[in-house]
Design an enzyme around this catalytic site. Structure first.
Site, PDB file in Angstrom:
ATOM      1  N   ASP A 121     -14.367  26.574 -25.793  1.00 23.75           N
ATOM      2  CA  ASP A 121     -13.727  27.366 -24.746  1.00 23.75           C
ATOM      3  C   ASP A 121     -12.235  27.076 -24.732  1.00 23.75           C
ATOM      4  O   ASP A 121     -11.808  26.004 -24.303  1.00 23.75           O
ATOM      5  CB  ASP A 121     -14.371  27.058 -23.391  1.00 23.75           C
ATOM      6  CG  ASP A 121     -13.932  28.038 -22.322  1.00 23.75           C
ATOM      7  OD1 ASP A 121     -12.885  28.695 -22.505  1.00 23.75           O
ATOM      8  OD2 ASP A 121     -14.635  28.163 -21.299  1.00 23.75           O
ATOM      9  N   ASP A 323      -8.522  34.487 -25.456  1.00 26.07           N
ATOM     10  CA  ASP A 323      -9.652  33.710 -24.937  1.00 26.07           C
ATOM     11  C   ASP A 323     -10.814  33.740 -25.925  1.00 26.07           C
ATOM     12  O   ASP A 323     -11.095  34.766 -26.537  1.00 26.07           O
ATOM     13  CB  ASP A 323     -10.078  34.304 -23.587  1.00 26.07           C
ATOM     14  CG  ASP A 323     -11.238  33.549 -22.953  1.00 26.07           C
ATOM     15  OD1 ASP A 323     -11.229  32.300 -22.999  1.00 26.07           O
ATOM     16  OD2 ASP A 323     -12.154  34.199 -22.418  1.00 26.07           O
TER      17      ASP A 323
END
Ligand SMILES: *[C@@H]1O[C@H](CO)[C@@H](O)[C@H](O)[C@H]1NC(C)=O
Ligand SMILES: *[C@@H]1O[C@H](CO)[C@@H](O)[C@H](O)[C@H]1NC(C)=O
Ligand SMILES: *[C@@H]1O[C@H](CO)[C@@H](O)[C@H](O)[C@H]1NC(C)=O
Length: 443
Positions: A121, A323
């Site tokens: 992440d 992201d």
């Protein structure tokens, strides 16, 4: 237009699946051994080489569509990170939702090493894994009691104050506990701990991570998460001079069955010449990777959008991030509408919708679909067609694989997501404060 689930389509999908499984056993191509020091195979969470399976037997396209539907929760979560005042995040308890983490790496934690598939992440700093005794975790958990190098940290340690959501009593020495929300609909509580983290052939001793004691909600990755953000607790900060603040990943094609790409840590093996765009720093949210998106073109047309809708604003959190945890690229509503309208205009013909996608057309028009270009400071990123369109499971429809940020969040954030990053090497070069992007076949 409904997602294709006719009996015939399902049977065909089953046939295809069993064919692929039987051919796969011939020479197992799962990239499990790292020959290179800091080069890690990167697996899609539902790819063939990952231990996880989507909760339903469905076609790959439908899995992607369902994962994209979970983007709203991700956007809510990312928006809560950038908001000046933290917004309260709704918790849906006991929800059997798809996990949001999209890509996992195999790591070993502890001594002897325990194998974990941790989600990457880039918008988070901390690492955390479910630990034995955890309430609400799935069966695969890390066992601290069999690791000779495990230690829990107490509140007096400096690292404790760097973890988001830590809680310590004013006096006395107790374990450093923290509680974080994740994925927009979940939360967990964990004990800050140290242990050896093995990545490919590298060992990071005394890695600080959270040992999860309790989970609520369905979005916490089953075997934990490895934060690749920029803050003090992230892998990049904790590895210091081992990787010199440099890493890159290459996400494999969504269509590729074995679906493994690579993550390279450190300067070795990175592309020598690569186009770059500056990284922008938001002091309120240092872990997010902001870039300066200045415009979007559809075909040869520069889509008319008010510059303030794209402008970076560290106070409100507005701007554009790259992201690793969002499936399809999201723009704030007026920007998406402008892009979509221009795209529809150039496609012509009948437009329908499918799942999160509102701009679908018969797939025979594919070749005439316009190229989408993201204009970033210093770099134009022309998206390959594979990174622009998604096809329905029946193959009859192609859809523009982007969407507006959900309207229920006070959203100011544009997010460049996974589908748009396929077969590109994305290089994060923190010492030089820039991101490099190059075409590469990742799988
Ligand atoms: C470690 O903890 C697990 C789970 O609580 C337990 O099953 C196991 O027996 C323990 N092992 C040792 C060596 O204490
Ligand atoms: C984390 O804290 C929130 C707010 O206090 C609480 O509602 C939630 O249950 C906690 N989560 C866990 C897993 O303990
Ligand atoms: C982003 O690019 C625009 C157009 O070149 C420029 O005016 C603006 O200052 C840039 N923003 C940042 C934060 O660098």
């Amino acid at each position: 237009m409904a997602i294709s689930t006719t009996a015939a389509a399902a049977a065909a999908a089953c046939l295809l699946l069993s064919f692929l499984i039987s051919t796969s056993q011939a020479g197992s191509p799962c990239p499990f051994t790292s020959s290179d020091h800091s080069d890690l195979p990167l697996l899609h969470i539902y790819g063939k080489c990952s231990p996880f399976h989507p909760p339903k037997t469905e076609s790959w396209t439908d899995t992607v569509i369902h994962m994209a539907a979970k983007d709203s929760a991700r956007l809510t979560y990312l928006s809560s990170l950038v908001a000046k005042k933290p917004t309260s995040v709704p918790i849906a308890s006991g929800q059997a939702a798809l996990n949001i983490g999209n890509y996992v790496v195999r790591v070993k934690l502890g001594t002897p090493g325990q194998l974990m598939y941790m989600v990457l992440d880039t918008s988070n700093d901390e690492a955390w894994v479910p630990c034995s005794g955890c309430t609400g975790c799935s069966s695969t958990v890390f066992l601290p009691n069999v690791s000779s190098t495990y230690a829990s940290l107490d509140c007096s340690m400096a690292e404790c104050g760097q973890v988001r959501g830590f809680s310590c009593p004013a006096t006395g020495s107790t374990q450093c506990l923290f509680n974080q929300s994740y994925g927009g609909d979940s939360s967990f509580s964990a004990t800050l701990s140290h242990d050896s983290l093995n990545l490919a052939l590298d060992v990071l001793p005394n890695y600080a991570f959270g040992c999860i004691n309790a989970i609520s909600g369905g979005s916490v990755p089953p075997q934990g998460l490895l934060g690749l953000g920029r803050g003090p607790m992230s892998l990049i900060s904790q590895s210091g001079s081992l990787y010199n603040g440099v890493f890159s990943y290459c996400l494999p094609s969504f269509k590729s069955y074995y679906f493994s790409g690579s993550m390279k840590l450190g300067l070795m093996g990175q592309p020598k010449s690569i186009r770059t765009t500056p990284l922008l720093r938001n002091p309120h949210r240092p872990s997010l990777y902001y870039v300066n998106l200045t415009g979007i073109s559809v075909g040869r047309v520069l889509v008319p959008v008010a510059p303030e809708l794209l402008a970076f604003n560290p106070v409100t959190g507005a701007g554009t991030i790259i992201d690793s945890g969002t499936v399809i690229t999201r723009f704030v509503q007026p920007v998406y509408t402008a892009i979509r309208d221009e795209f529809r205009k150039q496609i012509g013909g009948t437009i329908s919708s499918l799942g999160a996608f509102d701009t679908c057309f018969t797939a025979t028009n594919d070749a005439s679909a316009p190229e989408v270009t993201l204009h970033l400071t210093g770099m134009d990123l022309k998206l390959p067609m594979e990174n622009t369109l998604i096809h329905s499971s029946s193959g009859s429809l192609a859809c523009l694989a982007m969407a507006a940020a959900p309207s229920n969040v006070n959203s100011v954030l544009n997010v460049i997501a996974n589908l748009q990053q396929q077969n590109l090497r994305i290089l994060f070069d923190l010492p030089n404060s820039r991101i490099g992007i190059a075409r590469e076949l990742c799988n």
